[in-house]
Design an enzyme around this catalytic site. Structure first.
Site, PDB file in Angstrom:
ATOM      1  CG  HIS A   7      -1.842   1.161   1.321  1.00 47.36           C
ATOM      2  ND1 HIS A   7      -3.172   1.080   0.986  1.00 47.36           N
ATOM      3  CD2 HIS A   7      -1.625   2.454   1.692  1.00 47.36           C
ATOM      4  CE1 HIS A   7      -3.741   2.261   1.159  1.00 47.36           C
ATOM      5  NE2 HIS A   7      -2.822   3.116   1.603  1.00 47.36           N
ATOM      6  CD  GLU A   8       1.602   3.356   3.734  1.00 50.88           C
ATOM      7  OE1 GLU A   8       1.732   4.455   3.150  1.00 50.88           O
ATOM      8  OE2 GLU A   8       0.593   3.074   4.421  1.00 50.88           O
TER       9      GLU A   8
ATOM     10  CG  HIS B 286       0.445   6.167  -0.825  1.00 48.87           C
ATOM     11  ND1 HIS B 286      -0.690   6.702  -1.387  1.00 48.87           N
ATOM     12  CD2 HIS B 286       0.054   5.609   0.359  1.00 48.87           C
ATOM     13  CE1 HIS B 286      -1.722   6.487  -0.589  1.00 48.87           C
ATOM     14  NE2 HIS B 286      -1.299   5.819   0.471  1.00 48.87           N
TER      15      HIS B 286
ATOM     16  CD  GLU C 141      -4.408   7.195   1.731  1.00 50.40           C
ATOM     17  OE1 GLU C 141      -4.175   5.987   1.533  1.00 50.40           O
ATOM     18  OE2 GLU C 141      -3.604   7.950   2.291  1.00 50.40           O
TER      19      GLU C 141
END
Length: 805
Positions: A521-522, A525, A544
């Site tokens: 997930h990170e 980004h 997000e």
């Protein structure tokens, strides 16, 4: 915008005051010192400015001051009235303080001005920065004319003209010479100070004037601000780490970085920066920066000097700093930990020999020398240390690379900076150099989880999205009070201890799922949230929602799942997220469920560039996942219309076009509709997506059909029983919910342990404990809060205190 003095202190909208349509910060040079004993960071920041001719011209055409007003053609009507009213209130209150000594706590907190501020008039141009919780000591113009020879201009030019020409010449240096450019920025930042500038600081901004200067074009091009942070500033988090040692990091939310340094917070004010940070010699300084810092001694002091820089213009809100007694997680298990590892149960596909295997191409001797050392005995860090976990250790993952997009060098449509997307060598770098840091007590868990999974996740992200936007990555396990599972910034990721490998008997390999998916997930980004950012902060789903969608795709790639297993894992996660979103929609205000709260006004600002971020200061919103989950389901819906692989290919196309830029929802959706013209036959339009998904609360019924229709189609089929992939921490959270629901007192110890050690996941358990009005459960909630309240995130603490008190 309403005047600052009339702002409701309980309002939940965040003001962005910087007048970015008049003047822009192009580069920041920070020189900071970390005082752990005082919980303060002090120093200076030098701003290199460039006026915006378009903003001035627009204001000149639009504004006709009424008779008797003292006005300036470079301020819009609203800003003019606000500025005049604020100045009048300031003078009145400061006169009262001088005459009566009535310096109340509110006044001393919100009023800070140079002695001569009252001598300026509203006819003078006001340079406005976003600023909060800072003690501003001095603001001065920096005279760079003595550097004319170094900057390549004749020294016989008139001083004022020379100053403007020198800075413009500096800005025009091409990105191919960025090292020289940063060296000149550094030299200019150390040039002698010129005239002191008049300043005033209210609750949310710092305003600067030079007497007699009425336009942005005449305003000084280089400004130095001397200041210090406050121990309780909203952007700077002072706390103890898990080893009970002092540390500080920039929490970012809810007011981003304006309590770390005066800056232009609006996303459109993208800039580069470089920073020198002096910290105690036993500390490690981690920061957003394109090369890992090599600390140097600071004379005879007990401090080390760390230098970082970035060459990609980015919003000031992405700047991240962490200072503490961190230790780099070693690739090889330390001897003291090997015995523990040897008696651990079988962990499935990630075997213990792989855990302690050294990265290819690095001998044990080289590996040992490359570890980051701190302390006065060995301050230097090897230039190879960023490569200690490097790019060739998981070649097998490239076999299932996603087709359809070749990562050849491309032409960029952003401004001039050294862009990795245009470098052929970057395209083949599947795993960028990376390091992991944590407190000593978590080194083993960080090694067994984060360091083990990181190269797999990086390689998988490259397979899905292509070129890594940033050249390196540090990962830091932050203190227990961190309110989220993770946070991504350029070159650095913060992870909560809640995602770490539990290391408990029977936890098995499935317990790595939370850690792996959160890392993915990170990492996602880097593409959606950082190298492509939202132009309006209210459109958080752009960051997000995309990261939530991509974490599944990247994590499945990292696990090398079969098509069948991937489909089942996606279906299970979608159903779990549907349940979570449904619960949240039932228990939240409708106004907080809208992904585009400004609707047709999204992206609009005042003529000066100021604006407000709707609901940004609402503590309830901090812990809501609507923008994650509703955004995820919108993308899931689009994938159901065109196909998952086609959507992934489109993501890559979109990144190629928009990297290095800021976007609104319409940029993505319009390109999607143009790329897939068949959507018109399905009556899918931009207006329809706005109406059904972004501008209304709740979630369209079509998602239920997609989710439960597919589940129903699979009923009755005989399928091979899958080995359960249990998310260990989520199971513990559900267990705690059941313990509370059924008042199972033998399980209260588990609830207490979860609330203390998994603060990023346990906020809502406090509400469950209080709502049943069970005296024993309420006492448990209050006891847990008393144990962790000093280390809790401020927003989390406020939410929990409202539940309990």
């Amino acid at each position: 915008m309403e005047p600052d003095g009339d702002l409701n202190p309980d309002a939940d909208d965040l003001p962005l005051r910087a007048n970015t349509k008049h003047i822009l910060v192009r580069h920041y040079v920070l020189d900071l010192m970390v005082h752990c004993d005082k919980r303060v960071i002090s120093g200076s920041i030098v701003l290199f400015l460039e006026p915006c001719s378009s903003g001035g011209a627009k204001a000149e055409d639009d504004i006709e001051p009424e008779a008797g007003d003292i006005g300036t053609k470079y301020q819009d009507t609203a800003a003019l009235g606000e500025d005049a009213a604020r100045t009048e209130r300031t003078e009145t209150r400061m006169e009262k303080i001088r005459d009566t000594g009535d310096d109340t706590e509110g006044d001393s907190r919100n009023i800070q001005a140079s002695q001569l501020w009252q001598t300026t008039s509203c006819a003078d141009f006001t340079f406005v920065l976003d600023c909060c919780d800072l003690d501003v000591l001095k603001v001065e113009e920096v005279d760079v004319t003595p550097l004319s020879d170094v900057l390549g201009l004749p020294s016989n030019l008139a001083s004022e003209r020379s100053q403007l020409a020198l800075i413009q010449n500096l800005f025009s240096i091409p990105s191919t010479q960025w090292r020289q450019k940063h060296r000149l920025f550094s030299l200019c930042s150390r040039a002698p100070g010129g005239d002191s500038l008049h300043f005033y600081r209210d609750r949310w901004s710092l305003q600067v004037r030079k007497a007699g200067v009425t336009t942005p074009q005449e305003f000084p091009r280089v400004v130095k601000i001397s200041y210090k942070t406050t121990p309780s500033g909203g952007s700077v988090r002072w706390t103890n780490d898990q080893d009970h040692r002092m540390c500080v990091y920039t929490a970012g939310s809810p007011i981003n970085n304006r309590a770390l340094f005066p800056c232009q917070e609006p996303p459109v004010a993208m800039s580069t920066w470089q920073a020198t940070v002096r910290a105690p010699s036993e500390c490690v300084v981690l920061m957003s920066g394109e090369e890992q810092a090599v600390p140097a001694e600071d004379g005879d002091t007990h401090f080390l000097i760390w230098n970082y820089y970035v060459t990609m213009p980015m919003p000031a809100s992405t700047f991240t700093l962490a200072v503490g007694h961190w230790h780099q997680v070693p690739a090889e298990t330390p001897p003291a930990l090997k015995k523990v590892a040897e008696v651990s149960p079988d962990r499935g596909e990630w075997t213990e020999p792989e855990l302690v295997t050294e990265p290819a191409g690095f001998s044990g001797e080289n590996q040992k020398s490359s570890q980051l050392q701190t302390g006065r005995g060995d301050q230097a860090t090897s230039s190879d240390s960023a490569r200690c976990h490097s790019s060739h250790e998981d070649e097998k993952l490239s076999a299932t690379d996603y087709p359809g997009m070749a990562d050849d060098a491309i032409s960029c449509s952003h401004g001039d900076y050294p862009c990795r997307f245009s470098e052929r060598s970057a395209g083949s770098q599947r795993v960028i150099p990376h390091r992991v840091f944590s407190p000593v007590c978590l080194l083993q868990k960080a090694q067994m989880g984060v360091l083990k999974l990181l190269p797999r996740c990086l390689a998988a992200a490259h397979a899905v999205l292509g070129v890594h936007p940033f050249p390196r990555l540090d990962v830091l396990i932050v203190p227990a009070g961190f309110s989220s599972l993770g946070m991504a910034s350029p070159h650095i990721i913060f992870l909560s201890q809640s995602v770490l490998f539990p290391g408990s008997p029977g936890s098995g390999v499935s317990s790595l799922s939370l850690c792996g998916s959160r890392i993915c997930h990170e990492i996602a980004h880097s593409w959606f949230g950082l190298v492509i950012g939202a132009r309006d902060w209210t459109e958080e789903w752009i960051s997000e929602g995309f990261a939530t969608c991509l974490e599944d795709i990247i994590w499945a790639q990292a696990q090398q799942l079969s098509l069948k297993d991937k489909a089942e894992q996606f279906e299970l996660k979608a159903l779990l997220r549907w349940r979570r979103l449904s619960d949240e929609l039932q228990n939240s205000k409708e106004e907080l469920q809208i992904l585009r709260p400004n609707m047709d006004r999204t992206g609009q600002v005042s003529d000066s560039g100021s604006s407000t971020v709707k609901h940004a200061l609402n503590p309830d919103k901090t812990f809501m996942q609507v923008h994650y989950l509703k955004g995820y389901f919108l993308l899931k819906f689009l994938a159901s219309e065109v196909g998952e692989q086609q959507l992934v290919d489109f993501f890559r196309l979109f990144v190629r076009k928009y990297h290095g830029q800021l976007i609104l929802s319409q940029d993505f959706l319009q390109m999607f509709l143009v790329t897939f013209p068949q959507m018109e036959r399905k009556s899918l339009t931009l207006g329809g997506i706005y109406a059904n998904w972004l501008d209304r609360p709740g979630i369209p019924e079509v998602v239920k059909w997609i989710l439960f229709g597919r589940s129903h189609q699979r009923k009755g089929r005989k399928r091979k029983r899958m080995e359960p992939k249990v998310n260990y921490k989520e199971v513990r959270h559900r267990w705690c919910e059941l313990v509370i629901k059924h008042a199972y007192s033998p399980g209260y110890r588990d609830v207490e342990h979860f609330l203390i050690h998994d603060q990023a996941m346990g906020v809502y358990l406090y509400g469950e404990l209080m709502v049943r009005e069970d005296p024993e459960q309420q006492a448990l909630a209050r006891r847990c809060l008393s144990l962790v309240q000093e280390e809790m995130d401020q927003s989390a603490r406020r939410v929990v205190e409202e539940m309990i008190l």
